[in-house]
Design a protein around this motif. Structure first.
Motif, PDB file in Angstrom:
ATOM      1  N   ARG A  61       0.848  -1.201   0.000  1.00  0.00           N
ATOM      2  CA  ARG A  61       0.000   0.000   0.000  1.00  0.00           C
ATOM      3  C   ARG A  61       0.882   1.250   0.000  1.00  0.00           C
ATOM      4  O   ARG A  61       1.784   1.379   0.820  1.00  0.00           O
ATOM      5  CB  ARG A  61      -0.896  -0.026   1.235  1.00  0.00           C
ATOM      6  N   LEU A  62       0.604   2.176  -0.888  1.00  0.00           N
ATOM      7  CA  LEU A  62       1.365   3.412  -1.000  1.00  0.00           C
ATOM      8  C   LEU A  62       0.937   4.381   0.094  1.00  0.00           C
ATOM      9  O   LEU A  62      -0.218   4.806   0.141  1.00  0.00           O
ATOM     10  CB  LEU A  62       1.152   4.035  -2.386  1.00  0.00           C
ATOM     11  N   LEU A  63       1.879   4.713   0.991  1.00  0.00           N
ATOM     12  CA  LEU A  63       1.587   5.627   2.099  1.00  0.00           C
ATOM     13  C   LEU A  63       1.959   7.068   1.776  1.00  0.00           C
ATOM     14  O   LEU A  63       1.310   8.002   2.246  1.00  0.00           O
ATOM     15  CB  LEU A  63       2.355   5.201   3.355  1.00  0.00           C
ATOM     16  N   GLY A  64       3.035   7.251   1.006  1.00  0.00           N
ATOM     17  CA  GLY A  64       3.480   8.601   0.708  1.00  0.00           C
ATOM     18  C   GLY A  64       4.612   8.616  -0.288  1.00  0.00           C
ATOM     19  O   GLY A  64       5.125   7.571  -0.703  1.00  0.00           O
ATOM     20  N   THR A  65       5.001   9.821  -0.659  1.00  0.00           N
ATOM     21  CA  THR A  65       6.076  10.019  -1.617  1.00  0.00           C
ATOM     22  C   THR A  65       6.853  11.283  -1.277  1.00  0.00           C
ATOM     23  O   THR A  65       6.316  12.193  -0.629  1.00  0.00           O
ATOM     24  CB  THR A  65       5.530  10.108  -3.058  1.00  0.00           C
ATOM     25  N   ILE A  66       8.104  11.325  -1.703  1.00  0.00           N
ATOM     26  CA  ILE A  66       8.953  12.510  -1.568  1.00  0.00           C
ATOM     27  C   ILE A  66       9.989  12.455  -2.684  1.00  0.00           C
ATOM     28  O   ILE A  66      10.422  11.372  -3.083  1.00  0.00           O
ATOM     29  CB  ILE A  66       9.614  12.584  -0.175  1.00  0.00           C
ATOM     30  N   SER A  67      10.356  13.624  -3.176  1.00  0.00           N
ATOM     31  CA  SER A  67      11.313  13.705  -4.277  1.00  0.00           C
ATOM     32  C   SER A  67      12.398  14.720  -3.990  1.00  0.00           C
ATOM     33  O   SER A  67      12.209  15.638  -3.196  1.00  0.00           O
ATOM     34  CB  SER A  67      10.597  14.123  -5.569  1.00  0.00           C
ATOM     35  N   LEU A  68      13.511  14.552  -4.683  1.00  0.00           N
ATOM     36  CA  LEU A  68      14.572  15.543  -4.696  1.00  0.00           C
ATOM     37  C   LEU A  68      14.776  16.002  -6.132  1.00  0.00           C
ATOM     38  O   LEU A  68      14.976  15.175  -7.036  1.00  0.00           O
ATOM     39  CB  LEU A  68      15.893  14.962  -4.180  1.00  0.00           C
ATOM     40  N   ARG A  69      14.691  17.322  -6.322  1.00  0.00           N
ATOM     41  CA  ARG A  69      15.055  17.930  -7.599  1.00  0.00           C
ATOM     42  C   ARG A  69      16.524  18.307  -7.489  1.00  0.00           C
ATOM     43  O   ARG A  69      16.917  19.021  -6.567  1.00  0.00           O
ATOM     44  CB  ARG A  69      14.200  19.165  -7.870  1.00  0.00           C
ATOM     45  N   MET A  70      17.333  17.818  -8.405  1.00  0.00           N
ATOM     46  CA  MET A  70      18.771  18.043  -8.335  1.00  0.00           C
ATOM     47  C   MET A  70      19.167  19.350  -9.023  1.00  0.00           C
ATOM     48  O   MET A  70      18.526  19.765  -9.986  1.00  0.00           O
ATOM     49  CB  MET A  70      19.512  16.872  -8.960  1.00  0.00           C
ATOM     50  N   PRO A  71      20.241  19.971  -8.538  1.00  0.00           N
ATOM     51  CA  PRO A  71      20.674  21.250  -9.109  1.00  0.00           C
ATOM     52  C   PRO A  71      21.016  21.164 -10.592  1.00  0.00           C
ATOM     53  O   PRO A  71      20.909  22.152 -11.306  1.00  0.00           O
ATOM     54  CB  PRO A  71      21.922  21.609  -8.296  1.00  0.00           C
ATOM     55  N   TRP A  72      21.407  20.000 -11.070  1.00  0.00           N
ATOM     56  CA  TRP A  72      21.784  19.828 -12.469  1.00  0.00           C
ATOM     57  C   TRP A  72      20.616  19.355 -13.332  1.00  0.00           C
ATOM     58  O   TRP A  72      20.758  19.203 -14.535  1.00  0.00           O
ATOM     59  CB  TRP A  72      22.944  18.827 -12.598  1.00  0.00           C
ATOM     60  N   GLY A  73      19.453  19.148 -12.728  1.00  0.00           N
ATOM     61  CA  GLY A  73      18.292  18.664 -13.460  1.00  0.00           C
ATOM     62  C   GLY A  73      17.552  19.779 -14.178  1.00  0.00           C
ATOM     63  O   GLY A  73      17.910  20.960 -14.091  1.00  0.00           O
ATOM     64  N   PRO A  74      16.472  19.429 -14.869  1.00  0.00           N
ATOM     65  CA  PRO A  74      15.728  20.411 -15.652  1.00  0.00           C
ATOM     66  C   PRO A  74      14.892  21.393 -14.827  1.00  0.00           C
ATOM     67  O   PRO A  74      14.427  22.399 -15.353  1.00  0.00           O
ATOM     68  CB  PRO A  74      14.826  19.549 -16.539  1.00  0.00           C
ATOM     69  N   ASN A  75      14.692  21.112 -13.537  1.00  0.00           N
ATOM     70  CA  ASN A  75      13.901  21.995 -12.685  1.00  0.00           C
ATOM     71  C   ASN A  75      14.610  22.174 -11.341  1.00  0.00           C
ATOM     72  O   ASN A  75      14.123  21.725 -10.302  1.00  0.00           O
ATOM     73  CB  ASN A  75      12.495  21.413 -12.493  1.00  0.00           C
ATOM     74  N   PRO A  76      15.784  22.839 -11.353  1.00  0.00           N
ATOM     75  CA  PRO A  76      16.555  22.957 -10.112  1.00  0.00           C
ATOM     76  C   PRO A  76      15.859  23.850  -9.092  1.00  0.00           C
ATOM     77  O   PRO A  76      15.022  24.675  -9.436  1.00  0.00           O
ATOM     78  CB  PRO A  76      17.871  23.581 -10.582  1.00  0.00           C
ATOM     79  N   GLY A  77      16.245  23.669  -7.845  1.00  0.00           N
ATOM     80  CA  GLY A  77      15.750  24.530  -6.774  1.00  0.00           C
ATOM     81  C   GLY A  77      16.432  25.882  -6.822  1.00  0.00           C
ATOM     82  O   GLY A  77      17.245  26.154  -7.707  1.00  0.00           O
ATOM     83  N   PRO A  78      16.165  26.729  -5.856  1.00  0.00           N
ATOM     84  CA  PRO A  78      16.631  28.116  -5.890  1.00  0.00           C
ATOM     85  C   PRO A  78      18.049  28.359  -5.383  1.00  0.00           C
ATOM     86  O   PRO A  78      18.527  29.479  -5.467  1.00  0.00           O
ATOM     87  CB  PRO A  78      15.629  28.815  -4.980  1.00  0.00           C
ATOM     88  N   ALA A  79      18.744  27.335  -4.860  1.00  0.00           N
ATOM     89  CA  ALA A  79      20.004  27.626  -4.172  1.00  0.00           C
ATOM     90  C   ALA A  79      21.168  26.721  -4.559  1.00  0.00           C
ATOM     91  O   ALA A  79      22.145  26.638  -3.821  1.00  0.00           O
ATOM     92  CB  ALA A  79      19.779  27.558  -2.660  1.00  0.00           C
ATOM     93  N   GLY A  80      21.082  26.022  -5.678  1.00  0.00           N
ATOM     94  CA  GLY A  80      22.180  25.151  -6.076  1.00  0.00           C
ATOM     95  C   GLY A  80      22.342  23.935  -5.187  1.00  0.00           C
ATOM     96  O   GLY A  80      23.428  23.366  -5.103  1.00  0.00           O
ATOM     97  N   LEU A  81      21.266  23.531  -4.529  1.00  0.00           N
ATOM     98  CA  LEU A  81      21.247  22.373  -3.638  1.00  0.00           C
ATOM     99  C   LEU A  81      20.097  21.459  -4.036  1.00  0.00           C
ATOM    100  O   LEU A  81      19.139  21.913  -4.667  1.00  0.00           O
ATOM    101  CB  LEU A  81      21.009  22.820  -2.190  1.00  0.00           C
ATOM    102  N   PRO A  82      20.135  20.182  -3.648  1.00  0.00           N
ATOM    103  CA  PRO A  82      18.956  19.358  -3.855  1.00  0.00           C
ATOM    104  C   PRO A  82      17.740  19.999  -3.180  1.00  0.00           C
ATOM    105  O   PRO A  82      17.841  20.551  -2.079  1.00  0.00           O
ATOM    106  CB  PRO A  82      19.322  18.020  -3.202  1.00  0.00           C
ATOM    107  N   HIS A  83      16.614  19.950  -3.873  1.00  0.00           N
ATOM    108  CA  HIS A  83      15.396  20.640  -3.439  1.00  0.00           C
ATOM    109  C   HIS A  83      14.278  19.615  -3.273  1.00  0.00           C
ATOM    110  O   HIS A  83      13.949  18.882  -4.214  1.00  0.00           O
ATOM    111  CB  HIS A  83      15.014  21.683  -4.497  1.00  0.00           C
ATOM    112  N   ILE A  84      13.711  19.556  -2.096  1.00  0.00           N
ATOM    113  CA  ILE A  84      12.615  18.627  -1.812  1.00  0.00           C
ATOM    114  C   ILE A  84      11.357  19.091  -2.531  1.00  0.00           C
ATOM    115  O   ILE A  84      10.998  20.267  -2.499  1.00  0.00           O
ATOM    116  CB  ILE A  84      12.352  18.534  -0.303  1.00  0.00           C
ATOM    117  N   GLY A  85      10.694  18.151  -3.155  1.00  0.00           N
ATOM    118  CA  GLY A  85       9.447  18.463  -3.837  1.00  0.00           C
ATOM    119  C   GLY A  85       8.490  17.286  -3.815  1.00  0.00           C
ATOM    120  O   GLY A  85       8.867  16.165  -3.486  1.00  0.00           O
TER     121      GLY A  85
END
Length: 166
Positions: A61-85
């Protein structure tokens, strides 16, 4: 039953889209329109292929999900760090600390222990009634705000994971 984390695969896109739809209903009712709330299976598959996306499951059973957007990916976060999404907990999972468990996993097991990442960022709506305070209690500090054209102001938070490298 044992809860287990696993990387999401392209085949999981419909399940991810449905989980996001269910989990983000209350935000939409508050007038907060996070992009994840409107993700269809195609957007979910793109998200899985472009980011590090984990599922938390129990007995299949799927309880939840969490992702990391990487700084080198197509949708980086605002600070050059992995970004939780795309943090989402199934509304049928109950109030069992699933969101905190997901954050602990991504902060400690992935960011700190595997990636050796000094810090993480995340964003949430300034107008949300409890999320900004929740993240601050967990050690995140607000460092910026932005209007991303979603009908709310996004507050960006940063948490130091590794104080110093050995």
């Amino acid at each position: 039953m044992t809860q287990t984390f696993r990387l999401a695969q392209a085949v999981d896109a419909p399940a991810l889209a449905e989980l996001l739809r269910q989990a983000y209903v209350s935000n939409t009712e508050l007038g907060i329109h996070f992009a994840a709330a409107h993700a269809d299976a195609q957007a979910a598959e793109k998200h899985i292929s472009n980011n590090v996306c984990y599922f938390l499951e129990e007995g299949g059973r799927l309880l939840g999900t969490i992702s990391l957007r990487m700084p080198w990916g197509p949708n980086p976060g605002p600070a050059g760090l992995p970004h939780i999404g795309w943090l989402a907990v199934s509304p049928t999972a109950g109030k069992k600390g699933i969101g905190s468990r997901l954050l602990d996993f991504i902060e400690q097991d992935i960011a700190r222990d595997q990636l050796k990442c000094p810090a993480l960022t995340l964003g949430t709506a300034v107008e949300h009634p409890w999320l900004p305070q929740f993240y601050e209690i967990r050690g995140y500090e607000k460092f910026a705000e932005a209007d991303l054209g979603l009908g709310h102001i996004t507050a960006y938070f940063k948490k130091t994971i590794i104080k110093s490298f050995k």
